[in-house]
Design a protein around this motif. Structure first.
Motif, PDB file in Angstrom:
ATOM      1  N   ASP A 130       1.108  -1.252  -0.453  1.00 12.95           N
ATOM      2  CA  ASP A 130       0.146   0.389  -0.328  1.00 12.95           C
ATOM      3  C   ASP A 130       0.931   0.902  -0.251  1.00 12.95           C
ATOM      4  O   ASP A 130       0.810   2.374  -0.444  1.00 12.95           O
ATOM      5  CB  ASP A 130      -0.976  -0.504   1.191  1.00 12.95           C
ATOM      6  N   ARG A 178       1.012   4.181  -3.235  1.00  7.89           N
ATOM      7  CA  ARG A 178       1.182   5.042  -2.431  1.00  7.89           C
ATOM      8  C   ARG A 178       1.962   6.657  -3.144  1.00  7.89           C
ATOM      9  O   ARG A 178       1.025   7.294  -3.538  1.00  7.89           O
ATOM     10  CB  ARG A 178       0.836   5.981  -1.242  1.00  7.89           C
ATOM     11  N   GLU A 182      -5.992   2.799   1.594  1.00 11.15           N
ATOM     12  CA  GLU A 182      -5.537   2.965   3.251  1.00 11.15           C
ATOM     13  C   GLU A 182      -5.800   1.342   3.456  1.00 11.15           C
ATOM     14  O   GLU A 182      -6.367   1.192   2.933  1.00 11.15           O
ATOM     15  CB  GLU A 182      -6.374   4.004   3.483  1.00 11.15           C
TER      16      GLU A 182
END
Length: 436
Positions: free
Chosen positions: A423, A427, A434
């Motif tokens: 993750d 990002r 999230e």
């Protein structure tokens, strides 16, 4: 324990550079090879993922001195291995949860003449036999026992002797385990129908640096002259080819411009070519793979005009671990493809989630799915779903990142088992994801 989830807002273009982690499937055997010597072994590019960290913990419990040098680099010294730890309840619990624990057998047999492990767990992707490991050990002269009550496999081998071994299937872990058992056996061992994966080449290179005598790595015929002892070495693991393939699929599905760094393109086999068959463009820039932003891509057909068929098989054929990624990447392409998962049953059952998202897929049986590509005319829509195994989990994550709206993916422990900080790394490319 409450399952963690990813909440993904799809439909955003990504951009930038991403570096693949060290190869999970290489790590499990390379780490166990440290048990073959009392000298120090240094390993670089170890991925920080649950399965690998659990194995390092088991090595520490066995008495291996583990010294973390920095992120991804460790020193191991197996000069005080406590073989009695294998009899403990703690070992039974920890090893049963980790499929990779089976890899301690070969090195412990070679060095101590005894080893045992509980029946291991791992992904639920259909039957995964362990017979190859044990058939190889018994050919070398080990006696094998399975206790139904305790679910423990135990093996005794006071005098391993080199033999001609025809493996019943080219299992990567089976080949690796038999190689590690054979490197210090008396005389010459010949292994035919050996796995040819780059991970096996890496293991053989490492063992040869430690003083082993192995010929033929990367082919299906290995010849091993037994040696008295092995010494220390330093080893750097390959980048994870499954991550590299996943990032190629991710770039295509999200229409993003991405550069995948340090890919060891020379060790990727058919992987880039299979994605190119889907129409995904890429450029090799040194050892990096550059993928331009593509709104549309068109699948090839075979020369006679028939529909594209992509199947998996033992290396050097296409790896089964990337078939779910290829399936997802073909949803957006123009054209039709038959995905044929030959090696594991039930790995395609995650397509029901993709159909819920709006993909046009016909699941013929547990092994075959036909994908009718949308030519980017019908975007997928976000839904709530659960990840069934490591590779399907990432395929669903890629689908969610390309879809319109929000998706929730549960059971992401499965994804964490195989992909480090996925993750955070996504990002950094601009993904809206999230962890909750």
């Amino acid at each position: 324990m409450e399952s963690k989830a990813f909440i993904v807002e799809g439909g955003h273009k990504l951009s930038g550079e991403i570096t693949p982690q060290g190869a999970k499937n290489e790590a499990l055997q390379i780490l166990c090879a440290v048990l073959l010597t009392e000298e120090k072994v240094t390993i670089h590019n170890i991925p920080n993922i649950i399965d690998v960290m659990k194995l390092i913990e088991i090595l520490g419990d066995l008495g291996v001195k583990v010294n973390k040098l920095d992120e991804g680099s460790y020193e191991f010294t197996a000069d005080a291995v406590d073989i009695h730890y294998l009899e403990s309840d703690e070992f039974a619990q920890k090893a049963a949860k980790l499929r990779g624990s089976i890899m301690v057998l070969g090195p412990l047999l070679a060095r101590f003449g005894f080893a045992k492990v509980p029946k291991p767990g791992g992904d639920k992707i259909g039957r995964r036999r362990l017979d190859t490991h044990f058939l190889g050990f018994t050919k070398l002269g080990a006696s094998f026992n399975y206790d139904d009550r305790s679910s423990f496999y135990s093996i005794d081998a006071k005098n391993l002797e080199g033999k001609y071994i025809l493996l019943d299937e080219p299992s990567v872990t089976g080949t690796a385990n038999v190689i590690m058992a054979a490197v210090m056996a008396k005389g010459k061992t010949t292994i035919y129908n050996a796995a040819c994966e780059p991970y096996i080449k890496q293991l053989c290179r490492m063992l040869n640096r430690m003083g082993a005598n192995i010929q033929g790595a990367g082919s299906n015929l290995l010849e091993i002259e037994g040696v008295e002892r092995l010494g220390g070495t330093t080893h750097t693991m390959l980048p994870d080819m499954i991550e590299i393939g996943s990032f190629i699929g991710l770039a295509a599905m999200t229409g993003s411009e991405l550069t995948i760094k340090d890919c060891r393109i020379d060790e990727l086999g058919q992987i880039p070519g299979v994605f190119q068959k889907l129409g995904i463009q890429m450029e090799f820039r040194g050892d990096d793979i550059y993928i331009p932003a593509q709104e549309n891509y068109k699948m090839e057909r075979f020369i006679d005009g028939s529909i594209l068929n992509i199947a998996d098989g033992p290396w050097p054929m296409f790896t089964p671990d990337l078939l779910s990624i290829v399936l997802v990447a073909s949803i957006k392409a123009k054209g039709t493809v038959m995905i044929h998962q030959k090696m594991f049953e039930s790995r395609l059952f995650f397509v029901d989630k993709l159909i819920d998202m709006g993909a046009q897929i016909i699941l013929s049986d547990p092994h075959r799915a036909t994908v009718i590509g949308s030519n980017n005319e019908r975007p997928l829509r976000g839904i709530s779903m659960t990840s069934p195994d490591i590779r399907a989990g990432v395929a669903l994550l890629i689908a969610a990142l390309s879809a319109e709206g929000k998706s929730t993916i549960y059971n992401i422990e499965q994804i964490d088992r195989g992909y480090q900080f996925i993750d955070e790394r996504l990002r950094a490319l601009g993904a809206k994801i999230e962890r909750v």
